[in-house]
Scaffold this motif. Structure first.
Motif, PDB file in Angstrom:
ATOM      1  N   ASP A 236       1.487  -1.110   0.231  1.00 37.11           N
ATOM      2  CA  ASP A 236      -0.182  -0.025   0.005  1.00 37.11           C
ATOM      3  C   ASP A 236       0.910   1.037   0.254  1.00 37.11           C
ATOM      4  OD1 ASP A 236      -2.866  -1.177   0.242  1.00 37.11           O
ATOM      5  OD2 ASP A 236      -2.808  -2.406   2.375  1.00 37.11           O
ATOM      6  N   CYS A 237       2.459   1.009   0.054  1.00 32.69           N
ATOM      7  CA  CYS A 237       3.139   2.522   0.072  1.00 32.69           C
ATOM      8  C   CYS A 237       3.443   2.583  -1.006  1.00 32.69           C
ATOM      9  CB  CYS A 237       4.659   1.555   0.984  1.00 32.69           C
ATOM     10  SG  CYS A 237       3.923   1.631   2.707  1.00 32.69           S
ATOM     11  N   ASP A 238       3.347   1.845  -2.269  1.00 34.16           N
ATOM     12  CA  ASP A 238       4.167   2.022  -3.663  1.00 34.16           C
ATOM     13  C   ASP A 238       2.397   2.427  -4.021  1.00 34.16           C
ATOM     14  OD1 ASP A 238       6.483   0.300  -3.629  1.00 34.16           O
ATOM     15  OD2 ASP A 238       5.674  -1.014  -2.743  1.00 34.16           O
ATOM     16  N   VAL A 239       3.336   3.591  -5.411  1.00 36.04           N
ATOM     17  CA  VAL A 239       2.658   4.107  -6.323  1.00 36.04           C
ATOM     18  C   VAL A 239       2.701   4.029  -7.641  1.00 36.04           C
ATOM     19  CG1 VAL A 239       1.232   6.234  -7.501  1.00 36.04           C
ATOM     20  CG2 VAL A 239       1.790   6.111  -4.977  1.00 36.04           C
ATOM     21  N   PRO A 240       2.215   2.948  -8.565  1.00 42.92           N
ATOM     22  CA  PRO A 240       2.228   1.954  -9.864  1.00 42.92           C
ATOM     23  C   PRO A 240       2.223   3.298 -10.901  1.00 42.92           C
ATOM     24  CG  PRO A 240       0.545   0.700  -9.393  1.00 42.92           C
ATOM     25  CD  PRO A 240       0.766   1.801  -7.875  1.00 42.92           C
ATOM     26  N   ILE A 241       3.056   3.629 -11.488  1.00 41.77           N
ATOM     27  CA  ILE A 241       3.157   4.485 -12.578  1.00 41.77           C
ATOM     28  C   ILE A 241       3.779   3.809 -13.740  1.00 41.77           C
ATOM     29  CG2 ILE A 241       4.684   6.181 -10.889  1.00 41.77           C
ATOM     30  CD1 ILE A 241       6.966   6.667 -11.541  1.00 41.77           C
ATOM     31  N   ALA A 242       4.315   2.889 -14.162  1.00 38.51           N
ATOM     32  CA  ALA A 242       4.461   2.003 -15.353  1.00 38.51           C
ATOM     33  C   ALA A 242       4.938   0.961 -15.568  1.00 38.51           C
ATOM     34  CB  ALA A 242       6.070   2.444 -15.659  1.00 38.51           C
ATOM     35  N   LEU A 243       4.411   0.429 -16.749  1.00 40.32           N
ATOM     36  CA  LEU A 243       4.751  -1.405 -17.029  1.00 40.32           C
ATOM     37  C   LEU A 243       5.440  -1.591 -17.836  1.00 40.32           C
ATOM     38  CD1 LEU A 243       3.095  -3.778 -16.530  1.00 40.32           C
ATOM     39  CD2 LEU A 243       1.878  -3.302 -18.991  1.00 40.32           C
ATOM     40  N   VAL A 244       6.212  -2.086 -17.484  1.00 40.67           N
ATOM     41  CA  VAL A 244       7.623  -2.560 -18.446  1.00 40.67           C
ATOM     42  C   VAL A 244       8.062  -3.062 -19.353  1.00 40.67           C
ATOM     43  CG1 VAL A 244      10.210  -1.908 -18.658  1.00 40.67           C
ATOM     44  CG2 VAL A 244       9.007  -0.671 -16.929  1.00 40.67           C
ATOM     45  N   TYR A 245       8.113  -3.164 -20.249  1.00 36.93           N
ATOM     46  CA  TYR A 245       8.699  -4.418 -20.962  1.00 36.93           C
ATOM     47  C   TYR A 245      10.147  -4.722 -21.191  1.00 36.93           C
ATOM     48  CZ  TYR A 245       8.553  -9.086 -24.227  1.00 36.93           C
ATOM     49  OH  TYR A 245       8.674 -10.186 -24.544  1.00 36.93           O
ATOM     50  N   TRP A 246      11.153  -5.879 -20.336  1.00 34.90           N
ATOM     51  CA  TRP A 246      12.110  -5.795 -20.742  1.00 34.90           C
ATOM     52  C   TRP A 246      12.930  -7.001 -21.371  1.00 34.90           C
ATOM     53  CZ3 TRP A 246      15.941  -4.246 -15.940  1.00 34.90           C
ATOM     54  CH2 TRP A 246      17.239  -4.915 -16.743  1.00 34.90           C
ATOM     55  N   THR A 247      13.231  -7.271 -22.526  1.00 33.33           N
ATOM     56  CA  THR A 247      13.628  -8.197 -23.250  1.00 33.33           C
ATOM     57  C   THR A 247      14.982  -8.174 -23.388  1.00 33.33           C
ATOM     58  OG1 THR A 247      13.750  -7.236 -25.649  1.00 33.33           O
ATOM     59  CG2 THR A 247      11.675  -8.076 -25.016  1.00 33.33           C
ATOM     60  N   ALA A 248      15.888  -8.985 -24.165  1.00 31.52           N
ATOM     61  CA  ALA A 248      17.292  -9.847 -24.168  1.00 31.52           C
ATOM     62  C   ALA A 248      18.067  -8.575 -24.923  1.00 31.52           C
ATOM     63  CB  ALA A 248      17.489 -11.076 -24.615  1.00 31.52           C
ATOM     64  N   ALA A 249      17.124  -8.103 -25.633  1.00 36.61           N
ATOM     65  CA  ALA A 249      17.112  -6.615 -26.329  1.00 36.61           C
ATOM     66  C   ALA A 249      17.563  -5.115 -26.236  1.00 36.61           C
ATOM     67  CB  ALA A 249      16.999  -6.770 -27.895  1.00 36.61           C
ATOM     68  N   GLY A 250      16.867  -5.307 -24.130  1.00 34.26           N
ATOM     69  CA  GLY A 250      16.633  -4.234 -23.989  1.00 34.26           C
ATOM     70  C   GLY A 250      14.953  -3.698 -23.907  1.00 34.26           C
ATOM     71  N   LEU A 251      15.318  -2.429 -23.581  1.00 34.09           N
ATOM     72  CA  LEU A 251      13.369  -2.004 -23.028  1.00 34.09           C
ATOM     73  C   LEU A 251      12.918  -2.459 -24.267  1.00 34.09           C
ATOM     74  CD1 LEU A 251      13.431   1.070 -20.673  1.00 34.09           C
ATOM     75  CD2 LEU A 251      13.253  -1.743 -19.810  1.00 34.09           C
ATOM     76  N   ASN A 252      11.496  -2.887 -24.647  1.00 30.44           N
ATOM     77  CA  ASN A 252      11.076  -3.820 -25.984  1.00 30.44           C
ATOM     78  C   ASN A 252       9.533  -2.288 -25.662  1.00 30.44           C
ATOM     79  OD1 ASN A 252       7.743  -4.431 -27.311  1.00 30.44           O
ATOM     80  ND2 ASN A 252       9.803  -5.674 -28.360  1.00 30.44           N
ATOM     81  N   PHE A 253       9.016  -1.847 -24.377  1.00 32.32           N
ATOM     82  CA  PHE A 253       8.312  -0.465 -24.289  1.00 32.32           C
ATOM     83  C   PHE A 253       8.384  -0.546 -23.270  1.00 32.32           C
ATOM     84  CE2 PHE A 253       4.584  -4.629 -24.387  1.00 32.32           C
ATOM     85  CZ  PHE A 253       4.434  -4.875 -22.946  1.00 32.32           C
ATOM     86  N   VAL A 254       7.287   1.042 -22.994  1.00 35.06           N
ATOM     87  CA  VAL A 254       7.671   1.142 -21.534  1.00 35.06           C
ATOM     88  C   VAL A 254       5.910   2.124 -21.495  1.00 35.06           C
ATOM     89  CG1 VAL A 254       8.033   3.229 -19.655  1.00 35.06           C
ATOM     90  CG2 VAL A 254       9.771   1.967 -20.637  1.00 35.06           C
ATOM     91  N   ASP A 255       4.653   1.529 -20.874  1.00 34.17           N
ATOM     92  CA  ASP A 255       3.349   1.910 -21.123  1.00 34.17           C
ATOM     93  C   ASP A 255       3.000   2.214 -19.688  1.00 34.17           C
ATOM     94  OD1 ASP A 255       0.701   1.615 -21.679  1.00 34.17           O
ATOM     95  OD2 ASP A 255       0.685   0.225 -22.748  1.00 34.17           O
ATOM     96  N   THR A 256       3.490   3.457 -19.695  1.00 29.56           N
ATOM     97  CA  THR A 256       2.560   4.693 -18.689  1.00 29.56           C
ATOM     98  C   THR A 256       1.080   3.836 -17.761  1.00 29.56           C
ATOM     99  OG1 THR A 256       3.897   6.051 -19.095  1.00 29.56           O
ATOM    100  CG2 THR A 256       3.186   6.764 -17.608  1.00 29.56           C
ATOM    101  N   TRP A 257       0.214   4.014 -19.244  1.00 25.60           N
ATOM    102  CA  TRP A 257      -1.237   4.574 -18.100  1.00 25.60           C
ATOM    103  C   TRP A 257      -1.689   3.163 -18.489  1.00 25.60           C
ATOM    104  CZ3 TRP A 257      -3.249   8.570 -16.205  1.00 25.60           C
ATOM    105  CH2 TRP A 257      -3.001   9.601 -16.651  1.00 25.60           C
ATOM    106  N   ALA A 258      -0.501   2.176 -18.765  1.00 25.63           N
ATOM    107  CA  ALA A 258      -1.689   0.152 -18.544  1.00 25.63           C
ATOM    108  C   ALA A 258      -1.886   0.521 -16.779  1.00 25.63           C
ATOM    109  CB  ALA A 258      -0.608  -0.224 -18.878  1.00 25.63           C
TER     110      ALA A 258
END
Length: 452
Positions: A236-258
């Motif tokens: 309950d202390c955390d506030v989510p701010i982004a969904l991150v999909y990380w692959t072997a090639a690096g960040l695939n996407f950063v989806d804020t509003w998810a």
């Protein structure tokens, strides 16, 4: 003894749950513990106000890949300054834009140089070992506490020398929490639909759809991937701010509003029930389809998530005019805006983007799309937020309109980008009526002689 002896009487003070402040008077001997109790009382009062306002992001805190520092094996995000409130009513303020490395080198045990002498409600945070690498993660902002400087001491209590810090700093920290792969094992990460499907799993659309078959039962109090994380590492202390999909090639996407949500105040209807559920003894019944505050906040997030992902698709595609919405979106929000191509401006093609989607007047060119007054779009969006997202897999009908002001500017060779607006087919038709306030060339006409 009377049965009413233990019943609270009118105007009788109830001390349980009350805030206890130190009573100051001349001659009282004060200790550090007394002042810490006074600080605690103020923190508790502030937290109650924060809980009344609601949890979520007040402004800012958008996260995106840092173009200057990001690397495949050491991704870095750039988080904008902003303010959030967690479920405990604590305010989390990021004072300046900050680059955050997702590969941790900071040792939290070395963050302070003194004892924890003040109240810290979130110390420690929920259990969980830091992990990084290929996978799906939720980036959160949470409270942290550190000490700063040294204060002079009279030396009367040598045991407290280590506590003579000058100030304690209520700071923030970022955390990266992994989502269990079993939660999205049925989704193909290599598919262009993966981001959209994952986002709507965070929205809990599948759980909401399942509940819609039996709306008389109690609306589920929790649904979606984020609520599932609440039972584990997401405190309950955390506030989510982004969904991150990380692959072997690096960040695939950063989806804020998810996962990012606007402030959601407590819903007074959340415990409201119309009558006892006759199917479940002792269980209260409520209507699940009531447009509660949470659904409206989630609908706003769906609209923003679509526009963010659509912008990323447009930036990454070499030929966006050939793309179809169903290639990247299983679900569409209840309202959205689609930019169309007009060289040198990049955009999508009307017929290609909405190909296969039921709309009026049906498959065809942009010229057959009904007009709408751009001044209506704000009202249409507000109305649309009360409706569920559009499932393209069910071939649901979609309203698609052309703002006539935009079309007229194009006809007059002004430097504007053409656009379309769409909304859930559950809404009434907002297309501009015939003659449209005497604008003959930008009005809609009924095909009264179509059968002739």
């Amino acid at each position: 003894m009377s049965t009413l002896d233990n019943v609270l009487q009118l105007q009788q003070p109830l001390k349980e749950g009350g805030i206890r402040q130190v009573n100051f008077f001349n001659g009282r001997l004060l200790t550090g513990k007394d002042l810490a109790r006074e600080q605690l009382a103020h923190r508790q009062a502030d937290a109650r106000l924060g809980m009344a306002i609601g949890d979520g992001v007040a402004f800012g805190l958008e996260a995106a890949r840092d173009p200057d520092l990001d690397q495949a094996n050491a991704p870095v995000l750039r988080v904008r300054a902003g303010l959030a409130i967690n479920r405990l009513g604590q305010t989390l303020r990021l004072g300046a834009d900050t680059s955050v490395a997702l590969t941790r080198r900071y040792d939290a045990d070395d963050g302070g140089d003194g004892c924890q002498c003040v109240f810290a409600q979130c110390n420690p945070l929920a259990d969980g070992t830091y992990v990084a690498g290929a996978g799906v993660y939720v980036l959160t902002i949470a409270p942290a506490q550190s000490s700063e400087g040294r204060a002079p001491s009279n030396g009367l209590d040598p045991s407290n020398v280590r506590c003579n810090t000058d100030a304690t700093v209520d700071a923030v920290q970022f955390r990266l929490l992994a989502i269990n792969p079993l939660r999205f094992a049925d989704l193909d990460p290599s598919s262009p639909l993966f981001r959209n499907r994952l986002a709507y799993r965070c929205f809990g659309v599948e759980a909401r759809e399942a509940n819609a078959f039996d709306p008389w039962r109690v609306d589920p109090p929790s649904y979606g991937l984020i609520d599932e994380l609440r039972s584990g590492a997401l405190s309950d202390c955390d506030v989510p701010i982004a969904l991150v999909y990380w692959t072997a090639a690096g960040l695939n996407f950063v989806d804020t509003w998810a996962v990012r949500r606007a402030l959601l105040e407590p819903d007074a209807l959340s415990g409201f029930s119309f009558q006892r559920n006759p199917l479940v003894p002792g269980e209260l019944s409520s209507f699940a389809f009531v447009a509660r505050a949470r659904r409206l906040v989630e609908a706003q997030a769906m609209c923003a998530q679509f526009q963010q992902q659509l912008g990323d698709v447009l930036a990454a595609s070499g030929a966006p005019a050939a793309l179809n919405a169903s290639e990247y979106f299983r679900y569409l929000p209840p309202f959205g805006i689609v930019p169309l191509q007009r060289l040198p401006l990049r955009g999508f093609d009307d017929a290609a983007f909405f190909n296969g989607i039921a709309r009026r007047p049906g498959p065809g060119s942009q010229q057959g799309t009904p007009f709408i007054d751009v001044r209506q779009l704000g009202a249409v969006q507000q109305r649309a937020l009360e409706y569920a997202p559009v499932d393209l897999g069910q071939r649901e009908f979609l309203w698609v309109w052309r703002p006539w002001q935009n079309a007229k500017a194009l006809h007059d060779n002004q430097s504007v980008q053409p656009m379309l607006a769409f909304a859930s087919g559950q809404l009434p038709d907002f297309a501009s009526p015939r003659l449209d306030m005497a604008r003959f060339d930008y009005s809609n006409y009924a095909n009264c002689c179509e059968s002739a």
